[in-house]
Design a protein around this motif. Structure first.
Motif, PDB file in Angstrom:
ATOM      1  N   SER A   1      45.962  63.848  -4.192  1.00 26.96           N
ATOM      2  CA  SER A   1      45.351  65.074  -3.686  1.00 26.96           C
ATOM      3  C   SER A   1      45.961  65.457  -2.342  1.00 26.96           C
ATOM      4  N   TYR A   2      45.747  66.710  -1.960  1.00 19.16           N
ATOM      5  CA  TYR A   2      46.228  67.217  -0.683  1.00 19.16           C
ATOM      6  C   TYR A   2      45.058  67.388   0.277  1.00 19.16           C
ATOM      7  N   TYR A   3      45.360  67.225   1.555  1.00 17.38           N
ATOM      8  CA  TYR A   3      44.393  67.525   2.608  1.00 17.38           C
ATOM      9  C   TYR A   3      45.113  68.358   3.648  1.00 17.38           C
ATOM     10  N   GLY A   4      44.587  69.531   3.950  1.00 12.53           N
ATOM     11  CA  GLY A   4      45.163  70.389   4.967  1.00 12.53           C
ATOM     12  C   GLY A   4      44.331  70.323   6.228  1.00 12.53           C
ATOM     13  N   GLY A   5      44.981  70.344   7.380  1.00 12.17           N
ATOM     14  CA  GLY A   5      44.245  70.263   8.632  1.00 12.17           C
ATOM     15  C   GLY A   5      44.975  70.923   9.784  1.00 12.17           C
ATOM     16  N   TYR A   6      44.319  70.897  10.926  1.00 10.92           N
ATOM     17  CA  TYR A   6      44.846  71.453  12.173  1.00 10.92           C
ATOM     18  C   TYR A   6      44.907  70.333  13.209  1.00 10.92           C
ATOM     19  N   THR A   7      45.939  70.348  14.042  1.00 13.30           N
ATOM     20  CA  THR A   7      46.047  69.383  15.127  1.00 13.30           C
ATOM     21  C   THR A   7      47.032  69.882  16.178  1.00 13.30           C
ATOM     22  N   THR A   8      47.029  69.226  17.322  1.00 13.03           N
ATOM     23  CA  THR A   8      48.055  69.482  18.333  1.00 13.03           C
ATOM     24  C   THR A   8      49.082  68.349  18.356  1.00 13.03           C
ATOM     25  N   ASP A   9      48.844  67.293  17.564  1.00 13.92           N
ATOM     26  CA  ASP A   9      49.750  66.143  17.516  1.00 13.92           C
ATOM     27  C   ASP A   9      49.716  65.562  16.101  1.00 13.92           C
ATOM     28  N   VAL A  10      50.709  65.899  15.301  1.00  7.35           N
ATOM     29  CA  VAL A  10      50.727  65.519  13.889  1.00  7.35           C
ATOM     30  C   VAL A  10      50.777  64.005  13.701  1.00  7.35           C
ATOM     31  N   ALA A  11      51.617  63.305  14.442  1.00 10.46           N
ATOM     32  CA  ALA A  11      51.742  61.850  14.296  1.00 10.46           C
ATOM     33  C   ALA A  11      50.432  61.139  14.640  1.00 10.46           C
ATOM     34  N   ARG A  12      49.793  61.566  15.725  1.00  7.93           N
ATOM     35  CA  ARG A  12      48.510  60.969  16.111  1.00  7.93           C
ATOM     36  C   ARG A  12      47.464  61.207  15.038  1.00  7.93           C
ATOM     37  N   ARG A  13      47.434  62.430  14.506  1.00  6.88           N
ATOM     38  CA  ARG A  13      46.418  62.771  13.511  1.00  6.88           C
ATOM     39  C   ARG A  13      46.639  62.001  12.221  1.00  6.88           C
TER      40      ARG A  13
ATOM     41  N   ALA B   1      46.324  79.605   8.875  1.00  7.00           N
ATOM     42  CA  ALA B   1      47.237  79.051   7.864  1.00  7.00           C
ATOM     43  C   ALA B   1      46.542  77.936   7.078  1.00  7.00           C
ATOM     44  N   GLU B   2      45.792  77.099   7.782  1.00  4.17           N
ATOM     45  CA  GLU B   2      45.045  76.022   7.122  1.00  4.17           C
ATOM     46  C   GLU B   2      44.034  76.607   6.134  1.00  4.17           C
ATOM     47  N   ALA B   3      43.246  77.578   6.574  1.00  8.45           N
ATOM     48  CA  ALA B   3      42.225  78.174   5.712  1.00  8.45           C
ATOM     49  C   ALA B   3      42.845  78.829   4.478  1.00  8.45           C
ATOM     50  N   ALA B   4      43.960  79.528   4.662  1.00  2.00           N
ATOM     51  CA  ALA B   4      44.633  80.176   3.532  1.00  2.00           C
ATOM     52  C   ALA B   4      45.120  79.133   2.527  1.00  2.00           C
ATOM     53  N   PHE B   5      45.693  78.037   3.013  1.00  2.00           N
ATOM     54  CA  PHE B   5      46.186  76.975   2.135  1.00  2.00           C
ATOM     55  C   PHE B   5      45.040  76.363   1.343  1.00  2.00           C
ATOM     56  N   LYS B   6      43.926  76.098   2.001  1.00  2.00           N
ATOM     57  CA  LYS B   6      42.790  75.455   1.343  1.00  2.00           C
ATOM     58  C   LYS B   6      42.191  76.312   0.231  1.00  2.00           C
ATOM     59  N   LYS B   7      42.359  77.628   0.316  1.00  2.00           N
ATOM     60  CA  LYS B   7      41.820  78.530  -0.711  1.00  2.00           C
ATOM     61  C   LYS B   7      42.687  78.593  -1.964  1.00  2.00           C
ATOM     62  N   LEU B   8      43.925  78.133  -1.868  1.00  2.00           N
ATOM     63  CA  LEU B   8      44.843  78.202  -3.006  1.00  2.00           C
ATOM     64  C   LEU B   8      44.470  77.198  -4.091  1.00  2.00           C
ATOM     65  N   PRO B   9      44.667  77.578  -5.364  1.00  2.00           N
ATOM     66  CA  PRO B   9      44.527  76.580  -6.438  1.00  2.00           C
ATOM     67  C   PRO B   9      45.684  75.579  -6.340  1.00  2.00           C
ATOM     68  N   ARG B  10      45.554  74.443  -6.958  1.00  2.00           N
ATOM     69  CA  ARG B  10      46.539  73.362  -6.841  1.00  2.00           C
ATOM     70  C   ARG B  10      47.954  73.815  -7.183  1.00  2.00           C
TER      71      ARG B  10
END
Length: 87
Positions: A18-30, A66-75
């Protein structure tokens, strides 16, 4: 763009595919936080997770949109989006 001014929309692929979309200021830390089971119930039982996509934006608002738009898309459309936006 200075690191502190960077805002990212990121996509993880979980152990179950599965995919998980998110927001962060530091991708490696997240990514490390997800793999440690910190602050996200969805990925906690789907570890390990790996960042498969990230996009940098100038503002938090742009990244979260961008995160919200991605999460609304079908797989299938998520798969297409990721294929079209390979780094």
């Amino acid at each position: 763009m200075a690191k502190s001014d960077a805002h990212y929309f990121y996509v993880l692929q979980c152990k179950d595919g599965s995919y998980y979309g998110g927001y962060t200021t530091d991708v490696a830390r997240r990514e490390a936080e997800h793999n440690a089971g910190i602050r996200c119930k969805y990925t906690r039982n789907r570890r390990p997770v790996h960042v498969i996509h990230s996009e940098c934006f100038a503002t938090r608002s742009e990244a979260t949109k961008a995160e919200a738009a991605f999460k609304k898309l079908p797989r299938a459309k998520k798969d297409s989006y990721l294929q079209e936006n390979k780094e």
